[in-house]
Motif scaffolding. Structure first.
Motif, PDB file in Angstrom:
ATOM      1  N   UNK A 248      -8.981  11.338   4.745  1.00  0.00           N
ATOM      2  CA  UNK A 248     -10.213  11.679   5.608  1.00  0.00           C
ATOM      3  C   UNK A 248     -11.370  11.310   4.939  1.00  0.00           C
ATOM      4  N   UNK A 249     -11.639  11.370   3.588  1.00  0.00           N
ATOM      5  CA  UNK A 249     -12.817  11.106   3.005  1.00  0.00           C
ATOM      6  C   UNK A 249     -13.128   9.655   2.644  1.00  0.00           C
ATOM      7  N   UNK A 250     -12.296   8.620   3.125  1.00  0.00           N
ATOM      8  CA  UNK A 250     -12.582   7.056   3.146  1.00  0.00           C
ATOM      9  C   UNK A 250     -13.258   6.688   4.445  1.00  0.00           C
ATOM     10  N   UNK A 251     -13.960   5.501   4.167  1.00  0.00           N
ATOM     11  CA  UNK A 251     -14.642   4.950   5.167  1.00  0.00           C
ATOM     12  C   UNK A 251     -13.394   4.311   6.232  1.00  0.00           C
ATOM     13  N   UNK A 252     -13.804   4.129   7.406  1.00  0.00           N
ATOM     14  CA  UNK A 252     -12.929   3.333   8.163  1.00  0.00           C
ATOM     15  C   UNK A 252     -12.146   2.109   7.597  1.00  0.00           C
ATOM     16  N   UNK A 253     -12.934   1.320   7.018  1.00  0.00           N
ATOM     17  CA  UNK A 253     -12.528   0.111   6.551  1.00  0.00           C
ATOM     18  C   UNK A 253     -11.599   0.239   5.408  1.00  0.00           C
ATOM     19  N   UNK A 254     -11.880   1.484   4.525  1.00  0.00           N
ATOM     20  CA  UNK A 254     -11.233   1.869   3.483  1.00  0.00           C
ATOM     21  C   UNK A 254      -9.571   2.565   3.735  1.00  0.00           C
ATOM     22  N   UNK A 255      -9.867   3.251   4.923  1.00  0.00           N
ATOM     23  CA  UNK A 255      -8.674   3.783   5.590  1.00  0.00           C
ATOM     24  C   UNK A 255      -7.678   2.687   5.845  1.00  0.00           C
ATOM     25  N   UNK A 256      -8.099   1.604   6.491  1.00  0.00           N
ATOM     26  CA  UNK A 256      -7.114   0.699   7.140  1.00  0.00           C
ATOM     27  C   UNK A 256      -6.854  -0.241   5.939  1.00  0.00           C
ATOM     28  N   UNK A 257      -7.571  -0.367   4.833  1.00  0.00           N
ATOM     29  CA  UNK A 257      -7.136  -1.011   3.611  1.00  0.00           C
ATOM     30  C   UNK A 257      -5.891  -0.315   3.064  1.00  0.00           C
ATOM     31  N   UNK A 258      -6.187   0.935   3.162  1.00  0.00           N
ATOM     32  CA  UNK A 258      -5.274   1.868   2.342  1.00  0.00           C
ATOM     33  C   UNK A 258      -3.831   1.517   3.200  1.00  0.00           C
ATOM     34  N   UNK A 259      -3.839   1.237   4.463  1.00  0.00           N
ATOM     35  CA  UNK A 259      -2.410   1.177   4.905  1.00  0.00           C
ATOM     36  C   UNK A 259      -2.166  -0.241   4.679  1.00  0.00           C
ATOM     37  N   UNK A 260      -2.911  -1.218   4.329  1.00  0.00           N
ATOM     38  CA  UNK A 260      -2.324  -2.384   3.762  1.00  0.00           C
ATOM     39  C   UNK A 260      -1.847  -2.528   2.402  1.00  0.00           C
ATOM     40  N   UNK A 261      -2.401  -1.594   1.886  1.00  0.00           N
ATOM     41  CA  UNK A 261      -1.985  -1.625   0.348  1.00  0.00           C
ATOM     42  C   UNK A 261      -0.700  -0.746  -0.113  1.00  0.00           C
ATOM     43  N   UNK A 262      -0.317  -0.339   0.992  1.00  0.00           N
ATOM     44  CA  UNK A 262       0.943   0.301   0.707  1.00  0.00           C
ATOM     45  C   UNK A 262       2.187  -0.497   0.586  1.00  0.00           C
ATOM     46  N   UNK A 263       2.440  -1.228  -0.540  1.00  0.00           N
ATOM     47  CA  UNK A 263       3.356  -2.259  -0.645  1.00  0.00           C
ATOM     48  C   UNK A 263       4.267  -2.005  -1.874  1.00  0.00           C
ATOM     49  N   UNK A 264       5.471  -2.209  -1.976  1.00  0.00           N
ATOM     50  CA  UNK A 264       6.046  -3.235  -1.069  1.00  0.00           C
ATOM     51  C   UNK A 264       6.635  -2.547  -0.002  1.00  0.00           C
ATOM     52  N   UNK A 265       7.025  -3.275   1.177  1.00  0.00           N
ATOM     53  CA  UNK A 265       7.492  -2.675   2.193  1.00  0.00           C
ATOM     54  C   UNK A 265       6.839  -1.909   2.991  1.00  0.00           C
ATOM     55  N   UNK A 266       5.397  -2.489   3.093  1.00  0.00           N
ATOM     56  CA  UNK A 266       4.475  -1.344   3.966  1.00  0.00           C
ATOM     57  C   UNK A 266       5.045  -0.776   4.876  1.00  0.00           C
ATOM     58  N   UNK A 267       5.642  -1.479   5.848  1.00  0.00           N
ATOM     59  CA  UNK A 267       5.870  -1.018   7.081  1.00  0.00           C
ATOM     60  C   UNK A 267       6.954   0.292   6.848  1.00  0.00           C
ATOM     61  N   UNK A 268       8.013  -0.173   6.351  1.00  0.00           N
ATOM     62  CA  UNK A 268       9.261   0.904   6.074  1.00  0.00           C
ATOM     63  C   UNK A 268       8.814   1.965   5.194  1.00  0.00           C
ATOM     64  N   UNK A 269       8.027   1.689   4.091  1.00  0.00           N
ATOM     65  CA  UNK A 269       7.511   2.873   3.280  1.00  0.00           C
ATOM     66  C   UNK A 269       6.564   3.725   4.061  1.00  0.00           C
ATOM     67  N   UNK A 270       5.714   3.070   4.774  1.00  0.00           N
ATOM     68  CA  UNK A 270       4.992   4.134   5.715  1.00  0.00           C
ATOM     69  C   UNK A 270       5.690   4.827   6.813  1.00  0.00           C
ATOM     70  N   UNK A 271       6.690   4.020   7.349  1.00  0.00           N
ATOM     71  CA  UNK A 271       7.523   4.930   8.431  1.00  0.00           C
ATOM     72  C   UNK A 271       8.137   6.175   7.550  1.00  0.00           C
ATOM     73  N   UNK A 272       8.860   5.954   6.552  1.00  0.00           N
ATOM     74  CA  UNK A 272       9.707   7.074   5.789  1.00  0.00           C
ATOM     75  C   UNK A 272       8.839   8.026   5.490  1.00  0.00           C
ATOM     76  N   UNK A 273       7.613   7.746   5.201  1.00  0.00           N
ATOM     77  CA  UNK A 273       6.479   8.711   4.680  1.00  0.00           C
ATOM     78  C   UNK A 273       6.101   9.569   5.732  1.00  0.00           C
ATOM     79  N   UNK A 274       6.055   9.065   6.979  1.00  0.00           N
ATOM     80  CA  UNK A 274       5.767   9.952   8.280  1.00  0.00           C
ATOM     81  C   UNK A 274       7.023  10.913   8.648  1.00  0.00           C
ATOM     82  N   UNK A 275       7.990  10.112   8.633  1.00  0.00           N
ATOM     83  CA  UNK A 275       9.044  10.997   9.562  1.00  0.00           C
ATOM     84  C   UNK A 275       9.710  12.177   8.748  1.00  0.00           C
ATOM     85  N   UNK A 276       9.368  12.210   7.397  1.00  0.00           N
ATOM     86  CA  UNK A 276       9.712  13.599   6.826  1.00  0.00           C
ATOM     87  C   UNK A 276       9.016  14.651   7.214  1.00  0.00           C
TER      88      UNK A 276
END
Ligand SMILES: [Zn+2]
Ligand SMILES: [Zn+2]
Length: 358
Positions: A248-276
């Protein structure tokens, strides 16, 4: 009709005599409008700048109206109700609401800069220039205060959190001129002319999934006790390189950049992070939504079942779960209304069947 045949002019009593306590100009609150936005529009309609209006109300220092968005005191609600005739509950509904939302709000800060890690800081409010341009009277939405909201679903673009001309955060509460809200209070730039950046499809889907999860858990009443907020705020720790700032302390551009920086397997890693979640029921439920890719997709089977039970399944089921760009997502309230309609219809059919038997 007057004898000379001219227009009839009827002198009405003074408005103040008719409605002695009301302010003369009517400003109707818009859909999901922030209380501060409505107060600024009220001020302008009565020939006062937002800053001067804050002084008149006795709140006039700094981010006076933005603070009132968090919690409006009863005296203010009573005053606004008395002076505008707008229902007190409707005015209160323009505030941020329950405490469950608090950790997800952008910080009340409009001066901008870099944080310790050299990343752009959040500002308190975001906007979509195309939404402002489409509005009959430009206004700021409650959803734009949340760090979990990064895109405009209507226009498919990312939100903006600072004036593109002077790079300052929005500060309409400091506006001393009689200028509409779409003008930057620092440099006067017309915010409707700002160019909102396009987003890669995967980034947009991830951002909208986050918004879906937060909205649905808030609507179901367990946002305050689930682990979702904590996991969302910790997202920067997953990025490469990790960052110890809260999301919540990051700018909008940085928050979106944060999502793309969750590598490798950005999609899977993000999903696993959230379903717990420590609560197994919430975890299972959230996993369904995350696996489907969002609330809209996860609710499609239910929508089709409801449609069949309402006898409105003339149209073939959609071939693809993908929603057309710009099309609104299925809203929980619509679904609940549809569900209520199914039950009402069933009760009616049961009554008819009982009558025919009798
Ligand atoms: Zn928009
Ligand atoms: Zn500016």
């Amino acid at each position: 009709m007057p004898k000379h045949g001219g227009p009839a002019i009827e002198v009405q009593p003074r408005l103040a005599t008719l409605v002695p306590e009301r302010w003369p100009a009517e400003v109707v609150p818009a859909q999901d409008e922030l209380l501060s936005s409505w107060q600024h529009r009220l001020a302008l309609a009565h020939g006062l700048s937002p800053r001067h209006f804050g002084d008149c109300l006795g709140f006039g220092a700094g981010a006076w109206s933005a603070r009132l968005d968090l919690e409006a005191p009863a005296t203010l609600l009573n005053l606004l109700h008395r002076q505008t005739g707008v229902c007190r509950d409707r005015i209160a509904a323009m505030t941020i609401g329950g405490r469950d939302w608090r950790p997800l709000l952008l910080p009340l800060r409009h001066s901008v800069g870099l944080d310790r890690a050299g990343q752009m800081c959040a500002t308190w409010l975001q906007f979509c220039p195309e939404c402002l341009a489409d509005d009959e009277a430009a206004y700021f939405r409650r959803a734009w205060r949340r760090a979990s909201v990064m895109t405009c679903r209507r226009h498919g673009r990312r939100l903006i959190d600072r004036c593109p001309a002077c790079r300052q955060g929005l500060a309409p509460f400091n506006q001393r001129a009689l200028a509409p809200q779409f003008q930057c209070s620092v440099c006067g730039f017309d915010l409707r002319r700002a160019q909102a950046p396009k987003l890669a499809a995967a980034t947009r889907q991830a951002a909208e999934l986050i918004d879906d999860l937060v909205r649905i858990e808030a609507a179901k009443g367990f946002l305050g006790r689930s682990a979702l907020t904590e996991r969302l705020l910790a997202l920067p720790s997953l990025q490469d390189p990790p960052c110890d700032q809260k999301f919540s302390k990051l700018s909008t551009a940085e928050r979106l950049r944060c999502l793309t920086r969750i590598e490798p397997g950005f999609d899977q890693r993000l999903r696993r992070h959230f379903w717990a979640d420590p609560d197994p029921i919430i975890a299972a439920w959230r996993r369904t939504i995350v696996t489907a890719g969002g609330i809209d997709a996860s609710l499609q089977p239910l929508v089709r079942r409801l449609a069949r039970r309402l006898d409105i399944d003339d149209e073939p089921a959609p071939r693809s779960r993908k929603r057309a760009a710009g099309a609104p997502a299925a809203e929980l309230t619509s679904l609940l209304a549809a569900y209520g309609a199914v039950h009402a219809r069933r009760r009616l059919l049961d009554k008819q069947a009982a009558r025919s038997k009798a």
